[in-house]
Design an enzyme around this catalytic site. Structure first.
Site, short mmCIF file in Angstrom:
data_model
loop_
_atom_site.label_atom_id
_atom_site.label_comp_id
_atom_site.label_asym_id
_atom_site.label_seq_id
_atom_site.Cartn_x
_atom_site.Cartn_y
_atom_site.Cartn_z
N ASP A 107 0.89 -1.28 0.12
CA ASP A 107 -0.02 -0.03 0.11
C ASP A 107 0.88 1.14 -0.03
O ASP A 107 0.62 2.22 -0.85
CB ASP A 107 -1.25 0.10 1.13
CG ASP A 107 -0.48 0.18 2.58
OD1 ASP A 107 0.56 -0.26 2.86
OD2 ASP A 107 -1.14 0.68 3.38
N TRP B 174 2.63 -14.14 2.48
CA TRP B 174 4.06 -14.87 3.31
C TRP B 174 4.89 -13.57 3.97
O TRP B 174 5.61 -13.03 3.30
CB TRP B 174 4.87 -15.53 2.66
CG TRP B 174 4.60 -16.83 2.14
CD1 TRP B 174 4.69 -18.13 2.40
CD2 TRP B 174 3.84 -16.88 0.68
NE1 TRP B 174 4.14 -19.22 1.65
CE2 TRP B 174 3.60 -18.28 0.44
CE3 TRP B 174 3.27 -15.95 -0.28
CZ2 TRP B 174 2.82 -18.81 -0.68
CZ3 TRP B 174 2.54 -16.69 -1.40
CH2 TRP B 174 2.40 -17.94 -1.51
N SER C 52 -18.90 8.98 -4.26
CA SER C 52 -18.23 10.37 -4.00
C SER C 52 -17.14 10.16 -2.89
O SER C 52 -17.36 9.47 -1.92
CB SER C 52 -19.26 11.42 -3.66
OG SER C 52 -20.10 11.73 -4.51
N ASP D 59 -4.60 3.38 -3.10
CA ASP D 59 -3.11 3.85 -3.00
C ASP D 59 -2.84 4.98 -4.11
O ASP D 59 -2.36 5.93 -3.73
CB ASP D 59 -2.12 3.01 -3.12
CG ASP D 59 -2.52 1.67 -2.08
OD1 ASP D 59 -3.32 1.90 -1.05
OD2 ASP D 59 -2.28 0.39 -2.36
N1 LIG Z 1 -15.85 1.05 -9.23
C1 LIG Z 1 -15.22 2.24 -8.99
N2 LIG Z 1 -15.55 3.12 -9.93
C2 LIG Z 1 -14.94 4.26 -10.03
N3 LIG Z 1 -13.86 4.86 -9.16
C3 LIG Z 1 -13.54 3.77 -8.30
C4 LIG Z 1 -14.14 2.54 -8.20
N4 LIG Z 1 -13.37 2.03 -7.10
C5 LIG Z 1 -12.50 2.54 -6.83
N5 LIG Z 1 -12.49 3.93 -7.55
C6 LIG Z 1 -11.68 5.00 -7.34
O1 LIG Z 1 -10.57 4.62 -6.31
C7 LIG Z 1 -10.73 5.63 -5.25
C8 LIG Z 1 -10.31 4.41 -3.85
O2 LIG Z 1 -11.25 3.32 -4.15
P1 LIG Z 1 -11.86 2.73 -2.58
O3 LIG Z 1 -12.31 1.59 -2.88
O4 LIG Z 1 -12.71 3.98 -1.84
O5 LIG Z 1 -10.54 2.77 -1.84
P2 LIG Z 1 -9.25 1.35 -1.47
O6 LIG Z 1 -8.93 1.01 -2.66
O7 LIG Z 1 -8.25 1.76 -0.41
O8 LIG Z 1 -10.11 0.36 -0.82
C9 LIG Z 1 -11.98 5.98 -5.26
O9 LIG Z 1 -12.04 7.09 -4.63
C10 LIG Z 1 -12.33 6.20 -6.67
O10 LIG Z 1 -11.74 7.33 -6.99
MG LIG Z 2 -6.96 1.45 0.75
#
Ligand SMILES: Nc1ncnc2c1ncn2[C@@H]1O[C@H](COP(=O)(O)OP(=O)(O)O)[C@@H](O)[C@H]1O
Ligand SMILES: [Mg+2]
Length: 296
Positions: free
Chosen positions: A19, A91, A219, A247
Protein backbone atom coordinates in the site's frame (compact mmCIF):
# COMPACT_ATOMS: atom_id res chain seq x y z
CA UNK A 1 6.52 -6.59 -0.82
CA UNK A 2 7.29 -8.95 -3.66
CA UNK A 3 4.20 -9.64 -5.73
CA UNK A 4 3.73 -12.88 -7.67
CA UNK A 5 0.96 -12.66 -10.24
CA UNK A 6 -0.30 -15.85 -11.87
CA UNK A 7 -0.13 -15.68 -15.66
CA UNK A 8 -2.46 -17.65 -17.95
CA UNK A 9 0.48 -19.73 -19.23
CA UNK A 10 1.24 -21.08 -15.76
CA UNK A 11 4.18 -18.75 -15.14
CA UNK A 12 4.39 -16.17 -12.33
CA UNK A 13 5.23 -12.55 -12.93
CA UNK A 14 7.37 -10.95 -10.23
CA UNK A 15 6.54 -7.40 -9.23
CA UNK A 16 6.88 -5.05 -6.29
CA UNK A 17 3.92 -3.52 -4.47
CA UNK A 18 2.32 -2.79 -1.11
CA UNK A 19 0.00 0.00 0.00
CA UNK A 20 2.58 2.61 1.00
CA UNK A 21 4.84 1.74 -1.93
CA UNK A 22 1.96 2.05 -4.42
CA UNK A 23 1.20 5.49 -3.00
CA UNK A 24 4.85 6.55 -3.24
CA UNK A 25 5.01 5.27 -6.83
CA UNK A 26 2.11 7.53 -7.78
CA UNK A 27 3.67 10.48 -5.95
CA UNK A 28 6.97 9.90 -7.76
CA UNK A 29 5.19 9.89 -11.10
CA UNK A 30 3.66 13.29 -10.35
CA UNK A 31 6.29 15.30 -8.50
CA UNK A 32 9.04 17.36 -10.13
CA UNK A 33 12.07 15.16 -10.75
CA UNK A 34 14.33 17.05 -8.32
CA UNK A 35 12.18 16.27 -5.29
CA UNK A 36 13.73 13.37 -3.35
CA UNK A 37 11.34 10.45 -2.90
CA UNK A 38 12.37 7.64 -0.55
CA UNK A 39 10.76 4.44 0.66
CA UNK A 40 11.77 4.10 4.29
CA UNK A 41 11.65 0.51 5.54
CA UNK A 42 14.10 -2.31 6.28
CA UNK A 43 15.47 -4.59 3.58
CA UNK A 44 17.27 -7.91 3.37
CA UNK A 45 20.47 -8.70 1.50
CA UNK A 46 19.04 -11.61 -0.50
CA UNK A 47 18.65 -11.51 -4.31
CA UNK A 48 14.98 -10.49 -4.03
CA UNK A 49 15.78 -7.54 -1.76
CA UNK A 50 18.56 -6.52 -4.13
CA UNK A 51 16.22 -6.62 -7.12
CA UNK A 52 13.61 -4.72 -5.15
CA UNK A 53 16.02 -1.89 -4.30
CA UNK A 54 17.31 -1.84 -7.89
CA UNK A 55 13.74 -1.56 -9.15
CA UNK A 56 13.07 1.36 -6.81
CA UNK A 57 16.31 3.06 -7.90
CA UNK A 58 15.55 2.57 -11.59
CA UNK A 59 12.39 4.61 -11.02
CA UNK A 60 14.01 7.36 -8.98
CA UNK A 61 12.94 6.01 -5.58
CA UNK A 62 15.62 5.77 -2.88
CA UNK A 63 15.61 3.92 0.44
CA UNK A 64 17.17 6.71 2.55
CA UNK A 65 18.90 5.27 5.58
CA UNK A 66 16.82 2.08 5.71
CA UNK A 67 18.66 -0.80 7.44
CA UNK A 68 19.91 -3.79 5.43
CA UNK A 69 19.51 -6.90 7.55
CA UNK A 70 21.12 -10.11 6.36
CA UNK A 71 18.73 -12.36 8.28
CA UNK A 72 15.52 -11.03 6.70
CA UNK A 73 13.75 -11.12 3.34
CA UNK A 74 10.97 -9.09 1.73
CA UNK A 75 7.35 -9.97 2.45
CA UNK A 76 5.71 -11.87 -0.39
CA UNK A 77 2.19 -12.24 -1.72
CA UNK A 78 0.70 -14.10 -4.64
CA UNK A 79 -2.37 -13.19 -6.64
CA UNK A 80 -4.34 -16.06 -8.09
CA UNK A 81 -7.45 -15.85 -10.26
CA UNK A 82 -10.54 -18.05 -9.98
CA UNK A 83 -12.44 -16.81 -13.02
CA UNK A 84 -12.59 -13.07 -12.32
CA UNK A 85 -12.17 -13.45 -8.55
CA UNK A 86 -8.75 -12.52 -7.33
CA UNK A 87 -7.40 -14.09 -4.19
CA UNK A 88 -4.30 -13.11 -2.24
CA UNK A 89 -1.96 -15.42 -0.35
CA UNK A 90 0.58 -13.80 1.96
CA UNK A 91 3.98 -14.76 3.37
CA UNK A 92 4.85 -11.79 5.51
CA UNK A 93 5.14 -12.91 9.12
CA UNK A 94 8.95 -12.52 9.10
CA UNK A 95 9.29 -9.78 6.48
CA UNK A 96 12.16 -7.28 6.61
CA UNK A 97 9.64 -4.42 6.82
CA UNK A 98 8.61 -5.58 10.29
CA UNK A 99 12.05 -4.42 11.45
CA UNK A 100 11.82 -0.90 10.02
CA UNK A 101 11.75 0.76 13.44
CA UNK A 102 14.15 -1.55 15.32
CA UNK A 103 16.99 0.93 14.79
CA UNK A 104 15.65 4.26 16.04
CA UNK A 105 18.78 6.20 15.04
CA UNK A 106 18.65 4.97 11.44
CA UNK A 107 14.93 5.67 11.20
CA UNK A 108 15.32 9.15 12.65
CA UNK A 109 17.94 9.98 10.00
CA UNK A 110 15.65 8.71 7.24
CA UNK A 111 12.86 11.01 8.42
CA UNK A 112 14.90 14.21 8.78
CA UNK A 113 13.76 17.28 6.78
CA UNK A 114 10.88 15.65 4.94
CA UNK A 115 8.09 17.83 3.53
CA UNK A 116 5.71 14.90 3.71
CA UNK A 117 5.77 11.50 5.44
CA UNK A 118 3.08 8.94 4.66
CA UNK A 119 2.43 5.82 6.68
CA UNK A 120 -0.53 3.48 7.01
CA UNK A 121 -2.40 1.19 9.34
CA UNK A 122 -0.55 -1.66 7.65
CA UNK A 123 2.75 -0.06 8.70
CA UNK A 124 1.44 -0.07 12.28
CA UNK A 125 -0.04 -3.56 12.10
CA UNK A 126 3.22 -5.25 11.11
CA UNK A 127 5.27 -3.67 13.92
CA UNK A 128 5.66 -5.11 17.41
CA UNK A 129 4.58 -2.76 20.24
CA UNK A 130 8.08 -1.45 21.03
CA UNK A 131 9.13 -0.50 17.46
CA UNK A 132 5.63 0.87 16.90
CA UNK A 133 6.20 3.24 19.82
CA UNK A 134 9.56 4.22 18.30
CA UNK A 135 7.96 4.97 14.94
CA UNK A 136 5.20 7.09 16.48
CA UNK A 137 7.67 9.03 18.61
CA UNK A 138 9.87 9.76 15.58
CA UNK A 139 6.86 10.78 13.50
CA UNK A 140 5.84 13.19 16.25
CA UNK A 141 9.38 14.63 16.29
CA UNK A 142 9.34 14.99 12.50
CA UNK A 143 5.99 16.70 12.71
CA UNK A 144 7.24 19.14 15.35
CA UNK A 145 10.16 19.87 13.03
CA UNK A 146 7.74 20.81 10.25
CA UNK A 147 6.94 17.64 8.28
CA UNK A 148 3.35 17.05 7.19
CA UNK A 149 2.20 13.61 8.32
CA UNK A 150 -0.29 11.73 6.14
CA UNK A 151 -2.01 8.54 7.23
CA UNK A 152 -4.23 5.94 5.57
CA UNK A 153 -5.71 3.59 8.21
CA UNK A 154 -6.18 0.82 5.59
CA UNK A 155 -7.70 -1.54 8.16
CA UNK A 156 -6.93 -5.19 7.31
CA UNK A 157 -8.55 -7.46 9.93
CA UNK A 158 -6.13 -10.34 9.37
CA UNK A 159 -3.11 -8.24 10.32
CA UNK A 160 -4.43 -7.38 13.79
CA UNK A 161 -4.74 -9.64 16.84
CA UNK A 162 -8.25 -8.24 17.46
CA UNK A 163 -10.53 -5.49 16.20
CA UNK A 164 -10.30 -3.81 19.60
CA UNK A 165 -6.49 -3.58 19.32
CA UNK A 166 -6.81 -2.10 15.84
CA UNK A 167 -9.48 0.39 16.99
CA UNK A 168 -7.20 1.67 19.72
CA UNK A 169 -4.07 1.83 17.54
CA UNK A 170 -5.75 3.37 14.49
CA UNK A 171 -7.76 5.77 16.64
CA UNK A 172 -4.85 6.99 18.80
CA UNK A 173 -2.56 7.65 15.88
CA UNK A 174 -4.94 10.27 14.45
CA UNK A 175 -3.54 12.72 16.99
CA UNK A 176 -0.32 12.94 14.95
CA UNK A 177 -1.92 12.99 11.48
CA UNK A 178 -2.18 16.23 9.51
CA UNK A 179 -3.92 14.49 6.61
CA UNK A 180 -6.08 11.36 7.00
CA UNK A 181 -7.02 9.33 3.94
CA UNK A 182 -9.32 6.51 5.05
CA UNK A 183 -11.67 4.40 2.95
CA UNK A 184 -15.21 4.34 4.26
CA UNK A 185 -15.62 0.56 3.84
CA UNK A 186 -12.64 -0.12 6.13
CA UNK A 187 -13.84 2.38 8.76
CA UNK A 188 -17.35 0.96 8.63
CA UNK A 189 -16.04 -2.50 9.50
CA UNK A 190 -13.72 -1.32 12.26
CA UNK A 191 -15.63 1.54 13.87
CA UNK A 192 -19.21 0.79 12.82
CA UNK A 193 -19.56 4.15 11.04
CA UNK A 194 -22.96 4.32 9.33
CA UNK A 195 -22.10 6.98 6.76
CA UNK A 196 -18.91 8.57 5.37
CA UNK A 197 -19.99 11.71 7.26
CA UNK A 198 -19.73 9.74 10.52
CA UNK A 199 -16.19 8.74 9.58
CA UNK A 200 -15.38 12.38 8.90
CA UNK A 201 -16.93 13.51 12.18
CA UNK A 202 -14.78 10.99 14.05
CA UNK A 203 -11.63 12.29 12.34
CA UNK A 204 -12.61 15.87 13.13
CA UNK A 205 -13.19 15.03 16.80
CA UNK A 206 -9.73 13.47 16.86
CA UNK A 207 -8.34 16.82 15.70
CA UNK A 208 -7.44 15.93 12.10
CA UNK A 209 -7.63 19.15 10.06
CA UNK A 210 -7.61 17.62 6.58
CA UNK A 211 -9.29 14.36 5.57
CA UNK A 212 -10.58 12.60 2.52
CA UNK A 213 -13.00 9.73 3.04
CA UNK A 214 -12.79 7.56 -0.08
CA UNK A 215 -15.75 5.37 -0.94
CA UNK A 216 -15.11 3.23 -4.03
CA UNK A 217 -17.37 4.21 -6.94
CA UNK A 218 -19.19 6.71 -4.70
CA UNK A 219 -18.19 10.31 -4.00
CA UNK A 220 -15.27 11.13 -1.76
CA UNK A 221 -15.90 13.41 1.19
CA UNK A 222 -13.19 16.03 1.44
CA UNK A 223 -12.73 18.04 4.61
CA UNK A 224 -10.24 20.84 5.16
CA UNK A 225 -10.31 23.13 8.15
CA UNK A 226 -13.92 22.20 8.89
CA UNK A 227 -15.22 22.89 5.43
CA UNK A 228 -16.36 19.78 3.61
CA UNK A 229 -16.98 19.12 -0.08
CA UNK A 230 -18.46 16.11 -1.86
CA UNK A 231 -16.30 15.18 -4.84
CA UNK A 232 -17.94 12.60 -7.13
CA UNK A 233 -15.88 9.64 -8.38
CA UNK A 234 -15.55 9.04 -12.10
CA UNK A 235 -17.85 6.45 -13.56
CA UNK A 236 -16.08 3.35 -14.86
CA UNK A 237 -18.23 0.84 -16.72
CA UNK A 238 -16.24 -2.30 -16.09
CA UNK A 239 -13.39 -2.00 -13.57
CA UNK A 240 -10.61 -4.39 -14.55
CA UNK A 241 -8.60 -4.48 -11.32
CA UNK A 242 -9.39 -2.36 -8.26
CA UNK A 243 -6.19 -3.38 -6.42
CA UNK A 244 -4.33 -0.31 -5.29
CA UNK A 245 -7.08 2.16 -6.27
CA UNK A 246 -7.00 3.79 -2.85
CA UNK A 247 -3.21 3.97 -2.96
CA UNK A 248 -3.25 5.62 -6.40
CA UNK A 249 -5.84 8.04 -5.07
CA UNK A 250 -3.67 8.87 -2.05
CA UNK A 251 -0.55 9.41 -4.15
CA UNK A 252 -2.32 11.72 -6.58
CA UNK A 253 -4.09 13.61 -3.80
CA UNK A 254 -0.86 14.22 -1.92
CA UNK A 255 1.04 15.18 -5.10
CA UNK A 256 -1.68 17.71 -5.90
CA UNK A 257 -1.57 19.14 -2.39
CA UNK A 258 2.23 19.39 -2.48
CA UNK A 259 2.07 21.24 -5.80
CA UNK A 260 -0.41 23.82 -4.55
CA UNK A 261 -3.87 22.51 -5.43
CA UNK A 262 -6.71 23.03 -2.93
CA UNK A 263 -8.22 19.88 -1.35
CA UNK A 264 -11.36 19.58 -3.57
CA UNK A 265 -9.28 19.97 -6.77
CA UNK A 266 -6.72 17.52 -5.39
CA UNK A 267 -9.51 14.99 -4.82
CA UNK A 268 -10.82 15.53 -8.34
CA UNK A 269 -7.37 14.80 -9.75
CA UNK A 270 -7.03 11.82 -7.43
CA UNK A 271 -10.30 10.37 -8.76
CA UNK A 272 -8.96 10.76 -12.31
CA UNK A 273 -5.82 8.81 -11.47
CA UNK A 274 -7.68 6.17 -9.41
CA UNK A 275 -10.25 5.65 -12.17
CA UNK A 276 -7.42 4.96 -14.64
CA UNK A 277 -5.79 2.67 -12.10
CA UNK A 278 -8.87 0.42 -11.89
CA UNK A 279 -8.78 0.07 -15.66
CA UNK A 280 -5.14 -1.09 -15.55
CA UNK A 281 -3.99 -4.53 -14.39
CA UNK A 282 -1.72 -4.66 -11.33
CA UNK A 283 -1.18 -2.26 -8.45
CA UNK A 284 1.33 -0.03 -10.28
CA UNK A 285 0.30 1.98 -13.32
CA UNK A 286 3.01 3.09 -15.75
CA UNK A 287 4.23 6.48 -14.51
CA UNK A 288 3.47 8.30 -17.79
CA UNK A 289 -0.15 7.11 -17.62
CA UNK A 290 -0.40 8.39 -14.07
CA UNK A 291 0.81 11.82 -15.17
CA UNK A 292 -1.57 11.86 -18.15
CA UNK A 293 -4.57 11.04 -15.94
CA UNK A 294 -3.53 13.64 -13.36
CA UNK A 295 -3.22 16.40 -15.96
CA UNK A 296 -6.36 15.43 -17.88
N1 LIG B 1 -15.84 0.97 -9.02
C1 LIG B 1 -15.19 2.16 -9.07
N2 LIG B 1 -15.57 3.10 -9.99
C2 LIG B 1 -14.94 4.27 -10.08
N3 LIG B 1 -13.93 4.65 -9.28
C3 LIG B 1 -13.52 3.77 -8.34
C4 LIG B 1 -14.12 2.48 -8.18
N4 LIG B 1 -13.49 1.83 -7.18
C5 LIG B 1 -12.52 2.68 -6.74
N5 LIG B 1 -12.53 3.84 -7.44
C6 LIG B 1 -11.65 5.00 -7.28
O1 LIG B 1 -10.60 4.64 -6.37
C7 LIG B 1 -10.69 5.40 -5.17
C8 LIG B 1 -10.35 4.54 -3.99
O2 LIG B 1 -11.16 3.40 -3.96
P1 LIG B 1 -11.66 2.75 -2.59
O3 LIG B 1 -12.31 1.46 -2.92
O4 LIG B 1 -12.49 3.76 -1.86
O5 LIG B 1 -10.31 2.59 -1.77
P2 LIG B 1 -9.40 1.31 -1.47
O6 LIG B 1 -8.85 0.86 -2.79
O7 LIG B 1 -8.34 1.86 -0.57
O8 LIG B 1 -10.27 0.30 -0.81
C9 LIG B 1 -12.11 5.95 -5.17
O9 LIG B 1 -12.20 7.14 -4.41
C10 LIG B 1 -12.34 6.19 -6.65
O10 LIG B 1 -11.67 7.34 -7.08
MG1 LIG C 1 -7.10 1.39 0.89
Amino acid sequence: MIELAAQPNGLWRVGFAGDTFNTLWTLKALLPREIAVDYVSAFGEDPFSIRQIEFFGAHGIGIANSPRLSATRPGLYAITLEGYERSFTYWRSDSAARRLADDATALKESLVSRDLILFSGITLAILDPQPRETLLRLLEDARSAGSTIAFDPNYRPRLWPSAATARTALGDVLSIADIALPTYGDEQILFGDKTPQETLDRLRSAGVVESVVKNGAESALVDARRSSTIVPAIHVDKPLDTTGAGDAFNGAYLAARLTGHAPPEAARKAHMVASRSIQTAGALMPMNKIAAAFNF
